[in-house]
Motif scaffolding. Structure first.
Motif, PDB file in Angstrom:
ATOM      1  N   ASP A   1       0.830  -1.363   0.104  1.00 15.77           N
ATOM      2  CA  ASP A   1      -0.080   0.016  -0.079  1.00 15.77           C
ATOM      3  C   ASP A   1       0.838   1.481  -0.165  1.00 15.77           C
ATOM      4  O   ASP A   1       0.176   2.255  -0.022  1.00 15.77           O
ATOM      5  CB  ASP A   1      -0.936   0.281   1.325  1.00 15.77           C
ATOM      6  CG  ASP A   1      -0.451  -0.034   2.452  1.00 15.77           C
ATOM      7  OD1 ASP A   1       0.909   0.059   2.457  1.00 15.77           O
ATOM      8  OD2 ASP A   1      -1.010  -0.025   3.603  1.00 15.77           O
ATOM      9  N   GLY A   2       2.194   0.958  -0.162  1.00 14.85           N
ATOM     10  CA  GLY A   2       2.951   2.312   0.110  1.00 14.85           C
ATOM     11  C   GLY A   2       3.868   2.346   1.281  1.00 14.85           C
ATOM     12  O   GLY A   2       4.661   2.982   1.322  1.00 14.85           O
ATOM     13  N   GLY A   3       3.316   1.806   2.323  1.00 14.35           N
ATOM     14  CA  GLY A   3       3.855   1.736   3.531  1.00 14.35           C
ATOM     15  C   GLY A   3       3.726   3.067   4.368  1.00 14.35           C
ATOM     16  O   GLY A   3       3.076   3.810   3.945  1.00 14.35           O
ATOM     17  N   LEU A   4       4.531   2.994   5.335  1.00 15.52           N
ATOM     18  CA  LEU A   4       4.686   4.424   6.344  1.00 15.52           C
ATOM     19  C   LEU A   4       5.276   5.332   5.259  1.00 15.52           C
ATOM     20  O   LEU A   4       4.862   6.441   5.338  1.00 15.52           O
ATOM     21  CB  LEU A   4       5.408   4.299   7.475  1.00 15.52           C
ATOM     22  CG  LEU A   4       5.126   3.325   8.643  1.00 15.52           C
ATOM     23  CD1 LEU A   4       6.313   3.089   9.401  1.00 15.52           C
ATOM     24  CD2 LEU A   4       3.852   3.739   9.291  1.00 15.52           C
ATOM     25  N   LYS A   5       6.006   5.038   4.641  1.00 10.72           N
ATOM     26  CA  LYS A   5       6.837   5.897   3.660  1.00 10.72           C
ATOM     27  C   LYS A   5       5.878   6.739   2.772  1.00 10.72           C
ATOM     28  O   LYS A   5       6.195   7.863   2.660  1.00 10.72           O
ATOM     29  CB  LYS A   5       7.750   4.928   2.655  1.00 10.72           C
ATOM     30  CG  LYS A   5       8.583   5.477   1.805  1.00 10.72           C
ATOM     31  CD  LYS A   5       9.880   6.461   2.405  1.00 10.72           C
ATOM     32  CE  LYS A   5      10.460   7.408   1.585  1.00 10.72           C
ATOM     33  NZ  LYS A   5       9.639   8.459   1.249  1.00 10.72           N
TER      34      LYS A   5
ATOM     35  N   ALA B   1      -7.464  -5.825  -3.117  1.00  8.78           N
ATOM     36  CA  ALA B   1      -6.631  -4.570  -3.056  1.00  8.78           C
ATOM     37  C   ALA B   1      -6.369  -3.800  -4.498  1.00  8.78           C
ATOM     38  O   ALA B   1      -5.381  -3.506  -4.760  1.00  8.78           O
ATOM     39  CB  ALA B   1      -5.068  -5.104  -2.696  1.00  8.78           C
ATOM     40  N   ASP B   2      -7.108  -4.446  -5.482  1.00 11.31           N
ATOM     41  CA  ASP B   2      -7.213  -3.489  -6.687  1.00 11.31           C
ATOM     42  C   ASP B   2      -6.042  -3.724  -7.267  1.00 11.31           C
ATOM     43  O   ASP B   2      -5.353  -4.650  -7.530  1.00 11.31           O
ATOM     44  CB  ASP B   2      -7.645  -1.967  -6.547  1.00 11.31           C
ATOM     45  CG  ASP B   2      -8.275  -1.112  -7.459  1.00 11.31           C
ATOM     46  OD1 ASP B   2      -8.495  -1.706  -8.647  1.00 11.31           O
ATOM     47  OD2 ASP B   2      -8.015   0.065  -7.708  1.00 11.31           O
TER      48      ASP B   2
ATOM     49  N   TYR C   1      -5.125  -2.932   7.594  1.00 19.20           N
ATOM     50  CA  TYR C   1      -6.341  -2.904   6.750  1.00 19.20           C
ATOM     51  C   TYR C   1      -5.908  -3.275   5.328  1.00 19.20           C
ATOM     52  O   TYR C   1      -6.580  -4.067   4.573  1.00 19.20           O
ATOM     53  CB  TYR C   1      -6.363  -1.196   6.642  1.00 19.20           C
ATOM     54  CG  TYR C   1      -7.608  -0.713   5.573  1.00 19.20           C
ATOM     55  CD1 TYR C   1      -8.906  -0.799   5.984  1.00 19.20           C
ATOM     56  CD2 TYR C   1      -7.123  -0.377   4.548  1.00 19.20           C
ATOM     57  CE1 TYR C   1     -10.016  -0.614   4.926  1.00 19.20           C
ATOM     58  CE2 TYR C   1      -8.192   0.359   3.500  1.00 19.20           C
ATOM     59  CZ  TYR C   1      -9.516   0.233   3.724  1.00 19.20           C
ATOM     60  OH  TYR C   1     -10.411   0.836   2.893  1.00 19.20           O
ATOM     61  N   GLU C   2      -4.554  -3.076   4.940  1.00 18.95           N
ATOM     62  CA  GLU C   2      -4.004  -3.290   3.747  1.00 18.95           C
ATOM     63  C   GLU C   2      -4.082  -5.048   3.465  1.00 18.95           C
ATOM     64  O   GLU C   2      -4.431  -5.452   2.636  1.00 18.95           O
ATOM     65  CB  GLU C   2      -2.699  -2.800   3.428  1.00 18.95           C
ATOM     66  CG  GLU C   2      -2.065  -3.414   1.989  1.00 18.95           C
ATOM     67  CD  GLU C   2      -2.692  -2.820   0.885  1.00 18.95           C
ATOM     68  OE1 GLU C   2      -3.718  -1.923   0.965  1.00 18.95           O
ATOM     69  OE2 GLU C   2      -2.145  -3.425  -0.213  1.00 18.95           O
TER      70      GLU C   2
END
Lengths: 476, 394
Positions: free
Chosen positions: B330-334, B359-360, B349-350
């Motif tokens: 999902d991109g992470g905290l980053k 997750a599309d 959630y992810e």
């Protein structure tokens, strides 16, 4: 025999070329360079440095007095000598005093110490003089001043320089001053100071002293004369009957600057470093009058030349140039720079209760060593981090242990006067680890494994409180 | 000790778009996340029997979340465990259900960090434990020292090390660009990472996660009741949290090239879930990439890479979306951002969406097991939560 039994000094790492100050203000370039205390240093921290240098090879529990002299003490109303005594860990039953008020306060403290030991009221008094004075930006004092400290131990055993005699006169004269409302040192017109100050007060004092000591200028190998003017030293030495070539010391003006009340003792230390038994030194210090001392070097002088002492000579040689004058302005907070986008410093306002509670631990870096497994730990741990033994420890000082950098970083986010903050994890010889700031460093030179010294510094100032703790610096 | 495996199921989750949510209050964010979870679970506020609220900076007690949500007079507990707070809230809810005391519980985490007006995280001054005479550092500095330590241990020059870390940033930005709820949705290049201003040497701007506003929520129930609510509940397979005794700053044993708490939490979680080879068995993982160096050491500490070999896996693309074990899909905290109290729940959630196949563009293939790794504190003194979830019982 009463006299000096040990000596030490401190000169900050950074030097500012006087030509750079001239460049910044479009003024003619003055010769030489001046020492500039880092933003986290002040007269108290430099005094701790000089004291630690002086106490090398000395049994700490023999010290029973500490006199601190400065016109730039961090507090007007709070004793700096007591803070230094706490940091050094000298006996609780020691006499501590602050001396201030004039260029002569360093030698005032020296005289008081000599008299106290002579009278028998104390046996070993550590006398420290330390200065970090501010001259007006773009003024002559800013160019000539420098920062530094010196310390001598005054005692009656193993004396290296006997104080044969002391002599003082006072003079009410508005030559140099700084009122309780002033930040910068003010001074009167040069010619007035020379004519009515130096040229009258000093000859009167020296002739009075020689008469009292029953000595002449020929009896001295060195004349250590402090007046706050490099130009006047040579003239005065000659006028007093000493040979400027053979009997005069270079007074640190060109490589450290005019260090005010610390200068007589710094120059004396420099002289002691080169002295041999039998030498006789006359020490003359000007400031609202004049203090004169006659010192005779004793045989024990060689014993005082301990290997790890930095002294004046090694501290002068150990330096980094401060590239530009703006950094000096920033360090002294003489310009307002854009504040960092971080929480205001007020959130770190120290509670005096919390500071007091941790004095032993934090001011002396006192950790624990587990008696079960031998692991040194800082901060002190009641339950051992290694073997979990409870309350089975002895106190353990990290101050005298060698340390190396295990890891580090340069933090550009942390609010500080001079970013970035360099933070280091230190591993100590014999065990133990500590997280501290690193100061006096060139970020590009920081490496894993580099040896460092511990140095007592000002973390920050907030709410009228100077908060001091230890940092590390690349070994000097 | 029975453990928690297959006792609790997640039946609804919500997560708002993280970012600089200037126009939203923390109440707005809490309500949007929790009501998305209600809708997802097909239940309403009256069905919640106990709730856990996670936030570090929003304020005292659970009234911060209870006031906007108006759940009535049920137990509502405020928890704080630094950056692992969101996972701590979820743990509270899961433990309540696993114990049998309640059947349905809510966990919600949120943080409103962009109202501080400054960069980075706020600093707090605890009364009893605060020492005023300490080093001056911020979270980036604490993790930068692990970068220095890792580079030194593995003989990497700063340039080599930074290039390695940069690939993690590029990967997570790519994943974030596929995620409409992420704070940052822009692809970046290696050059951008390498040339970015330094935040805490050796870490640059793109090595650091975003400081964001956000909220996320989960609704959990007993595993044997889960299918009453939905056909695709997600089951908790393991849930551990590991708090170290600050050993890294007290003992020379610590190498500043790993996080001991992560290693130990991983071992405990894999044991509870019955996982022998996480690299082979995990379908995806959401890990605590507060800084790129953290994600790198997680590869090794979580046993995704062999010790010292994260470098090879980074070069091979093992953890990219199409790699063997996609991490921070999902991109992470980053890139998704890091509103501290919400992050652990955002990670779940992810994983939840991935395991449900929802997750599309970021969907991993044939998902079976996913995990969250959520870390509070710093290398040397951390608290680490690992939660493993699966889409089937047994």
């Amino acid at each position: 025999m009463v006299g000096i039994t040990s000596y030490g000094a401190y000169i900050p790492l950074y030097r500012l070329n006087r030509a750079e100050i001239g460049r910044a203000w479009e003024m003619p370039a003055a010769p030489g360079e001046r020492a500039v205390a880092n933003y986290d240093e002040d007269s108290l921290t430099m005094a701790v440095e000089a004291a630690r240098d002086c106490l090398k090879g000395i049994k700490l529990d023999s010290v029973d007095g500490l006199f601190f002299a400065s016109t730039t003490s961090p507090y007007k109303d709070k004793q700096t000598a007591a803070t230094i005594a706490m940091v050094l860990g000298i006996n609780r039953e020691s006499v501590t005093m602050d001396f201030s008020g004039s260029l002569r306060c360093g030698t005032n403290a020296l005289r008081a110490a000599v008299d106290a030991v002579r009278s028998g009221s104390a046996n070993n008094i550590l006398v420290i003089a330390s200065e970090m004075r501010l001259g007006y930006p773009a003024g002559a004092n800013e160019i000539s001043f420098g920062d530094g400290a010196a310390a001598v131990l005054v005692g009656n055993e193993a004396v290296i320089a006997e104080v044969e005699g002391s002599y003082s006169i006072y003079e009410e004269l508005q030559d140099f001053w700084r009122s309780d409302k002033d930040l910068f040192v003010r001074s009167a017109e040069d010619r007035f100071i020379v004519d009515e100050g130096y040229n009258k007060v000093i000859p009167a004092a020296v002739s009075g002293a020689l008469k009292k000591f029953n000595l002449t200028s020929k009896d001295f190998s060195t004349c250590v004369l402090y007046v706050p003017s490099q130009r006047q030293v040579g003239t005065l030495v000659k006028k007093l009957g000493f040979d400027p070539k053979t009997q005069s010391k270079d007074m640190l003006f060109s490589n450290a600057g005019d260090v005010g009340s610390a200068m007589p003792m710094m120059s004396l230390v420099q002289t002691l470093e080169e002295a041999t038994a039998g030498n006789r030194i006359i020490l003359v210090a000007y400031g609202n009058g004049c203090d004169v001392f006659s010192l005779k070097i004793a045989d024990d002088i060689e014993k005082a030349k301990v290997k790890d002492r930095m002294g004046i000579s090694r501290f002068i040689a150990s330096k980094k140039m401060l590239g530009n004058y703006n950094r000096y302005l920033r360090w002294r907070e003489l310009v307002t720079v854009q504040p960092p986008a971080r929480p205001p410093i007020e959130f770190r306002l120290p509670g005096p209760q919390a500071l007091w509670k941790e004095n032993e631990k934090e001011l002396r870096l006192r950790g624990t060593k587990c008696k079960n497994c031998g692991t040194p730990q800082y901060p002190p741990q009641r339950v051992c981090v290694n073997c979990r033994a409870k309350d089975n420890f002895e106190y353990y000082s990290f101050l005298d242990k060698k340390a190396k950098v295990f890891s580090f970083c340069h933090d550009h986010l942390m609010a500080t006067i001079d970013p970035p903050v360099t933070v280091a994890v230190l591993d100590f010889e014999g065990g133990g680890r500590m997280l501290v700031d690193m100061t006096d460093r060139d970020p590009a030179e920081c490496k894993v494994g580099m040896p460092v010294d511990l140095t007592f510094r000002k973390l920050y100032y907030v709410g009228g409180i100077y908060n001091y703790w230890w940092k590390c610096r690349p070994a000097r | 000790m029975e453990g928690i495996k297959d006792k609790v199921a997640i039946i609804g989750m919500g997560c708002i778009k993280f970012g600089e949510n200037w126009e939203q209050t923390i109440d707005d964010m809490i309500i949007d996340a929790v009501y998305e979870a209600y809708d997802d679970a097909g239940i309403g506020p009256d069905d919640i029997q106990a709730a856990w609220w996670g936030s570090v900076w929003a304020g005292e007690t659970a009234q911060i979340a209870a006031t906007p949500l108006k759940l009535g007079y049920i137990p509502f507990t405020h928890v704080e465990n630094a950056c692992a707070t969101g996972s701590e809230a979820l743990r509270g809810a899961c433990y309540a259900v696993a114990s049998g005391v309640v059947d349905i519980a809510l966990a919600v985490g949120a943080e409103k960090l962009k109202d501080t007006g400054f960069m980075g995280l706020p600093q707090v001054r605890p009364i009893a434990t605060w020492s005023y005479r300490v080093s001056s550092d911020t979270p980036p500095a604490e993790f930068a020292m692990m970068a220095t330590g890792y580079f030194a241990k593995h003989g990497l020059s700063v340039e080599e090390g930074k290039k390695l870390l940069a690939q993690i940033a590029v990967k997570n930005h790519h994943n974030g660009s596929l995620n409409p709820k992420a704070h940052f949705q822009r692809e970046i290049t290696l050059e951008m990472v390498m040339n970015a201003p330094i935040v805490a040497y050796p870490l640059g701007l793109f090595d650091c996660c975003g400081v964001s506003d956000g909220a996320a929520a989960a609704i959990v129930t007993r595993a044997d009741m889960a299918k009453k609510f939905r056909s695709d509940p997600i089951y908790i397979k393991a849930m551990t949290i590991c708090q170290g005794p600050r050993e890294g700053f007290l003992s020379q044993n610590y190498d500043f090239a790993h996080v001991e708490e992560t290693k130990r939490a991983a071992v405990a979680a894999y044991k509870e879930a019955g996982i022998r080879n996480p690299r082979e068995e995990m379908s995806c993982a959401e890990v605590h990439d507060c800084f790129t160096i953290t994600e790198l050491t997680i590869y090794e500490d979580m046993q995704f890479s062999n010790p010292g070999q994260a470098r090879d896996d980074i070069q091979a693309g093992t953890f990219t979306l199409n790699g063997k074990l996609p991490i921070n899909t999902d991109g992470g905290l980053k890139c998704f951002g890091h509103p501290v109290g919400a992050s652990g729940l955002r990670m779940m959630y992810e994983v939840y969406k991935q395991l449900q196949g929802k997750a599309d563009k970021r969907q991993v293939k044939n998902p079976r097991l996913g995990l969250t790794h959520n870390q509070g504190g710093a290398p040397g003194t951390a608290t680490v939560s690992v939660v493993i979830a699966g889409n089937d019982l047994g």
